[in-house]
Design an enzyme around this catalytic site. Structure first.
Site, PDB file in Angstrom:
ATOM      1  N   HIS A  17       0.825  -1.199   0.000  1.00  0.00           N
ATOM      2  CA  HIS A  17       0.000   0.000   0.000  1.00  0.00           C
ATOM      3  C   HIS A  17       0.866   1.257   0.000  1.00  0.00           C
ATOM      4  CE1 HIS A  17      -3.260   2.775   0.909  1.00  0.00           C
ATOM      5  NE2 HIS A  17      -4.003   1.839   0.342  1.00  0.00           N
ATOM      6  N   PRO A  18       0.530   2.199  -0.889  1.00  0.00           N
ATOM      7  CA  PRO A  18       1.445   3.322  -1.096  1.00  0.00           C
ATOM      8  C   PRO A  18       1.269   4.484  -0.125  1.00  0.00           C
ATOM      9  CG  PRO A  18      -0.306   3.380  -2.723  1.00  0.00           C
ATOM     10  CD  PRO A  18      -0.582   2.199  -1.846  1.00  0.00           C
ATOM     11  N   CYS A  19       0.437   4.355   0.905  1.00  0.00           N
ATOM     12  CA  CYS A  19       0.137   5.536   1.716  1.00  0.00           C
ATOM     13  C   CYS A  19       1.365   6.105   2.419  1.00  0.00           C
ATOM     14  CB  CYS A  19      -0.971   5.220   2.725  1.00  0.00           C
ATOM     15  SG  CYS A  19      -0.619   3.831   3.795  1.00  0.00           S
ATOM     16  N   LYS A  20       2.347   5.252   2.683  1.00  0.00           N
ATOM     17  CA  LYS A  20       3.532   5.762   3.382  1.00  0.00           C
ATOM     18  C   LYS A  20       4.738   5.975   2.451  1.00  0.00           C
ATOM     19  CE  LYS A  20       2.149   5.173   7.822  1.00  0.00           C
ATOM     20  NZ  LYS A  20       0.710   5.321   7.804  1.00  0.00           N
ATOM     21  N   HIS A  21       4.554   5.634   1.175  1.00  0.00           N
ATOM     22  CA  HIS A  21       5.702   5.650   0.273  1.00  0.00           C
ATOM     23  C   HIS A  21       6.381   7.020   0.208  1.00  0.00           C
ATOM     24  CE1 HIS A  21       4.879   1.690  -0.669  1.00  0.00           C
ATOM     25  NE2 HIS A  21       4.567   1.734  -1.952  1.00  0.00           N
TER      26      HIS A  21
END
Lengths: 427, 293
Positions: free
Chosen positions: B240-244
């Site tokens: 999941h990219p939310c923290k990328h």
């Protein structure tokens, strides 16, 4: 005398492919059992697993080549030997891949010119393989269909491309694939069996494979790589090698320079005559090798050798084969895994003039009769009632299953396909 | 539902126009393409794909919708390496969450595996079994019931072939799990997004449960989820990219403070892949390792 052993492909059909087939089956194919064209690929640009250090596998092979033949027992010997790092000889099976573009690219790939085919979403040096897809309607059919006949039908196209010489000008034709499948759309079960038709001739090896970098000067390898790219990266090719140009250059002063400059140059397969070492009746060929095994070449070499055996016997007795293997690791490409087979003899004639292969006597005499003829094909096809002249050698190629037996495989794609299963996991 | 909201969010989020990657760690579509081009050039196992026409994103070139690398080997399960605790780097993402970058500051996971193997070979008695092949445990629990027995399909009247290397133990042909990896551009989070689809040693798709054996246990089920791929109609594991963006910002800052040359945006995916390797430490995909984080 040990004979050459080949590493077969391990087929791998993506779920996206089966998904595409399922939709096609419902919308277009329906109950038709007409064979469909199919396109897959293999590649040599494997990301070399760092588990298998390149340098030590080279050393290993050197150690091996000093050991005595034959090939097979030697390997198991190493596996138990304590000096050799056993894990270094572990290799991954060469993959044949079938993606969702297996039908989509049919226009782009059908009869393209040598090595110039570009398929969407594939590495730049992927080698395309075309073939035939047999999708049957019943499980019983899948089970009972004459597999050998199916394979021979596909192989006869290959044999035709070889004998007609088409495969010389378009080497991609040497790679073929056959897929037999039955799909149970209600249960999401996919039964399938791949075959990679190969003309099974027996080739004897005097020496085991040696690493390319040990066997040829660095400059040779550099030129080979450069000129291979210039030639359009054909999957099969010829290489100017050693004293290949001996008779051409005569007594010029700079003979040795000439040799150096031209050695390693890649030429198209159709120009093989220009690089034959006429004195030693030797020819050097190369191919993009999906195998990474230090001793065994990949499957595609079988049909290349069959092609050479058919066309070059008049001028060539032995063949050197460069198994070109490119690997990439950490953004650095390497050809350190490439190997060379030296002095591979085309199947010899026994005293009675028969070739040591599974073809009829009449067939065995054919090359002798036509040795003086430059265009053997015309003479053969010109001969009346000589259909059997170069009859097709033995055909092999059905893939083995998980247990190493000749049998099909089945996958259950419920989890990826069943709407109910998808709904459950999509929370 | 989550993915529906996300696609809604993605559709109303405007396309990022100006470069902000140094400030916030996010990418514009153009930068994604530039970084992708560089990756494909540097690591030819990766390539661009156009995907399905009907799912094309207008802000990306038609032929460069997403990046893909297929058939990437995965030799062992994460569990078997996570027991070896050393050399971990904590990466804070700026919001108090911590990423564990295991094994990647000085040596890669694979190099570790290698050194473990070396140690094992010192012992003469050990046969070739340094790599855990998860066939037995995998087959026992779920596959047996829903896959028909194929023994009766085997044929023995086919041509004998004496030119084949058999796939037997002594041939040292290793069957491994493989993964197809995809990188898409996520317009909502304005970062690349990683997708994974795994196959077992015999080319059969891995179940969700088995795939999760290959994700770092710190991330499995939290940052790695099963979702529908935006270009391919398949449900896959995705990081999941939310923290990328935060993590990337962190790494970029780290590199900046080390006083190295200023980071160019085309290196973004290389660094991103390196960071991703902390989530999937045993999947042997290619990226350059010339950066230290």
């Amino acid at each position: 005398m040990p004979s050459l052993l080949f590493l077969p492909f391990a087929s791998s059909a993506e779920v996206a492919f089966w998904k595409y087939v399922s939709r096609q089956k419902l919308e277009n194919i329906r109950l038709s059992e007409e064979p469909l064209p199919l396109y897959g690929h293999y590649t040599t640009t494997s990301s070399a697993p760092s588990l298998l250090p390149l340098s030590s596998s080279e050393d290993l092979t050197t150690a091996l080549s000093n050991a005595s033949l034959p090939v097979q027992p030697v390997l198991s010997h190493i596996a138990s030997g304590k000096d050799a790092n056993q894990q270094d000889t572990i290799v991954l099976p060469p993959r044949f891949l079938l993606g969702d573009q297996a039908f989509a690219t049919s226009t782009g790939i059908a009869s393209g010119s040598a090595g110039k085919l570009k398929i969407d979403g594939l590495p730049s040096d992927a080698v395309p393989v075309n073939g035939t897809f047999h999708l049957v309607n019943q499980l019983d059919q899948f089970k009972n269909i004459d597999k050998q006949a199916l394979l021979e039908t596909e192989a006869s196209k290959l044999w035709d491309d070889i004998t007609s010489g088409r495969a010389l000008s378009d080497p991609n034709l040497l790679n073929r694939v056959l897929l037999l499948a039955f799909i149970d759309l209600k249960k999401f079960l996919y039964y399938f069996w791949f075959a990679f038709p190969a003309l099974a001739l027996r080739f004897e090896v005097d020496q085991m494979a040696t690493p390319l970098h040990h066997h040829r000067p660095r400059l040779f390898v550099t030129r080979l790589l450069e000129t291979h790219v210039l030639a359009g990266m054909p999957p099969f090719f010829c290489v100017r090698d050693g004293d290949a140009v001996d008779s051409d250059v005569g007594t010029e002063e700079n003979v040795s320079d000439q040799h150096d400059i031209r050695n390693g140059h890649v030429v198209q397969l159709s120009d093989w005559e220009s690089v034959v070492d006429t004195k030693q009746r030797r020819l050097t060929v190369g191919f993009l090798d999906p195998s990474t095994h230090p001793l065994h070449p990949g499957w595609p070499l079988r049909n290349l050798l069959a092609l050479l055996n058919f066309h070059t016997r008049a001028k060539v007795d032995s063949v050197d084969v460069v198994c070109l293997r490119k690997s990439v690791r950490d953004g650095v490409s390497s050809t350190d895994r490439s190997i060379v087979f030296s002095g591979l003899r085309l199947p010899a004639m026994d005293p009675d003039g028969n070739m040591e292969m599974d073809i009829t006597n009449t067939a065995a005499h054919a090359p002798k009769q036509t040795r003086q003829t430059s265009s053997m094909i015309t003479s053969i096809s010109g001969m009346a009632d000589q259909e059997s002249v170069m009859s097709m050698p033995k055909i092999v190629g059905w893939e083995r299953n998980v247990k190493g037996k000749l049998g099909p495989r089945v996958v259950n794609l419920t989890a990826s396909m069943d709407p109910r299963a998808l709904a459950e996991s999509a929370v | 539902m989550q993915s529906f909201l996300h696609s809604l969010g993605e559709s109303i989020t405007p396309v990022l126009k100006s470069s902000k990657f140094k400030e916030t760690g996010v990418l514009t579509p153009e930068e994604f393409v530039a970084a992708g081009d560089f990756l494909v050039f540097k690591c030819p196992t990766w390539s661009w794909s156009a995907g399905d026409d009907s799912k094309r994103r207008p802000y990306l070139p038609a032929s460069k919708q997403f990046l893909v690398t297929k058939n990437v080997p995965c030799f062992k399960r994460v569990k078997s390496i996570e027991e070896i605790e050393e050399d971990e780097v904590m990466l804070e993402d700026g919001e108090g969450d911590v990423w564990v970058d295991a094994y990647h500051s000085t040596s890669s996971s694979s190099q570790q595996v290698e050194s473990e193997l070396k140690d094992m070979s010192l012992n003469d008695n050990i046969q070739i079994q340094p790599i855990e092949i998860a066939t037995a445990d995998g087959d026992s629990d779920d596959d047996s019931d829903d896959v028909p027995d194929m023994d009766e399909f085997e044929e023995d009247n086919l041509q004998e072939d004496h030119g084949t290397v058999g796939f037997k133990e002594e041939d040292n042909i290793l069957k491994t799990r493989t993964y197809d990896l995809y990188m898409t551009y996520d317009k909502y989070y304005q970062t690349p997004r990683m997708w994974l689809y795994g196959y077992d040693e015999h080319g059969r798709p891995l179940s969700e449960k088995h795939m999760f054996e290959d994700f770092s246990q710190d991330h499995a089920r939290k940052t790695v989820t099963m979702e529908s791929h935006p270009h391919i109609s398949l449900t896959m594991a995705s990081i999941h990219p939310c923290k990328h963006a935060n993590v990337m910002k962190r790494i970029i800052d780290n590199i900046a403070t080390q006083g190295k040359d200023e980071l160019q945006v085309y290196l973004y995916l290389m660094i991103f892949l390196k960071f991703v390797s902390s989530v999937i430490p045993t999947i042997e995909y290619d990226y350059t390792r010339e950066f230290t984080m």
